[in-house]
Scaffold this motif. Sequence first.
Motif, short mmCIF file in Angstrom:
data_model
loop_
_atom_site.label_atom_id
_atom_site.label_comp_id
_atom_site.label_asym_id
_atom_site.label_seq_id
_atom_site.Cartn_x
_atom_site.Cartn_y
_atom_site.Cartn_z
N ILE A 15 13.84 21.80 -3.30
CA ILE A 15 14.86 20.96 -3.91
C ILE A 15 14.34 20.33 -5.19
CG2 ILE A 15 16.36 18.97 -3.57
CD1 ILE A 15 17.05 21.42 -1.85
N SER A 16 13.10 19.86 -5.15
CA SER A 16 12.49 19.26 -6.33
C SER A 16 12.37 20.27 -7.48
CB SER A 16 11.11 18.71 -5.98
OG SER A 16 10.48 18.15 -7.10
N VAL A 60 15.74 20.85 -9.00
CA VAL A 60 16.12 19.77 -9.92
C VAL A 60 15.54 20.05 -11.31
CG1 VAL A 60 15.85 17.32 -10.47
CG2 VAL A 60 16.36 18.03 -8.12
N ASP A 61 14.25 20.44 -11.34
CA ASP A 61 13.60 20.76 -12.62
C ASP A 61 14.34 21.89 -13.34
OD1 ASP A 61 11.63 18.89 -12.06
OD2 ASP A 61 10.25 20.37 -11.23
N THR A 86 21.12 14.31 -10.06
CA THR A 86 21.02 15.70 -9.61
C THR A 86 20.22 15.80 -8.32
OG1 THR A 86 21.17 16.50 -11.90
CG2 THR A 86 20.29 18.03 -10.26
N THR A 87 19.14 15.01 -8.25
CA THR A 87 18.32 15.00 -7.03
C THR A 87 19.12 14.53 -5.83
OG1 THR A 87 16.34 14.53 -8.35
CG2 THR A 87 16.21 14.09 -5.99
N ASP A 88 19.84 13.43 -5.99
CA ASP A 88 20.64 12.88 -4.88
C ASP A 88 21.72 13.87 -4.46
OD1 ASP A 88 19.14 10.59 -4.89
OD2 ASP A 88 20.58 9.40 -6.07
N VAL A 90 18.59 13.21 -13.97
CA VAL A 90 17.63 13.72 -12.97
C VAL A 90 17.82 13.07 -11.61
CG1 VAL A 90 15.19 14.00 -12.41
CG2 VAL A 90 15.98 14.41 -14.76
N ARG A 127 20.24 16.78 -2.48
CA ARG A 127 19.85 16.34 -1.13
C ARG A 127 21.07 16.21 -0.22
NH1 ARG A 127 15.37 11.74 -2.90
NH2 ARG A 127 13.63 13.21 -3.27
#
Length: 297
Positions: free
Chosen positions: A10-11, A14-15, A60-62, A57, A65
């Motif tokens: 997932i990380s 995001v990148d 997008t991460t949230d 960022v 998830r």
Amino acid sequence: MSSKFSPFVISALVDAITGGPGIGNQQPIGSYRSGPKIEQFFLDCGLDMQLGGNSRVPATTDFLRQIARQPGGKGDTDITRIIEKVSDPREYLGEPSKAMAVREHLNAALAADSLAVVVVNGKATIVERQASNGIIEPFIAKVTTIDFDTVQTEIARAIASLDNDPEDAVTAACSLIEAVCRSIIVELELSFPAKKDIEGLTRAIQEPLGLSPGRSDFPPEIEIDIRQTLSGLISVAKGIGALRTHGGDAHGREKGFLRIDARIARLAVNAASSFSLFIIETWERKEHRSLPKHTEK
């Protein structure tokens, strides 16, 4: 969290989607996307994501998830679609090196989950790593340098069917060898054999490519070994053809009866890929072809 994709994936995703925070001298992974472009990216994936004034960022991460936590396998399905979208070479037509950088970044995170992103027939797809490692990955890289469209179609079909439909994967493995042989025959401007099955096609290219066991110019110290190896080429092709007849789905199959499992399908696809890669490389060497350098993985 997703049962298929780890937090590290997932990380990395995001990148790949955002291009990173866009501060300092840090180069983006792939393309830098603004807030509106990120929203449009997810919309193209069939997902409604709105930043709502939040930073690119973290938002997008949230969102990723939340997607990964969806029950019933939906999270895995959506994450798969997103990874394949952001890895698609068509997202980076003007800068193909960025497409390669994105896939390398994602594959580094996917490796521990036994997954990989590969590009077949111009499209990105996630496959089980045991299905994409070894001989299949270099074979895919090789056929993308050559305009063998039918070959790319068959390897894509084989990979997609390995676990879910092993009988179809075996049929695709046989069709893969036939497609390679047909393409080589066309390239060499040869006539097609009367018998156009896998055995007839492989025999048709043996002598023109210098792969006939009957050759008399082998060094004496390795003559027996080379003859045995070249004879094995036809045996491999014949075996895959017979497996297609008896275990594949080319001639229909009984309802509810699985004749082979993924193990056998994987063996057939790897063997077909190994055979086909050798045939293509032999053709390249014979023809002294200077094929275009492939810049993507």
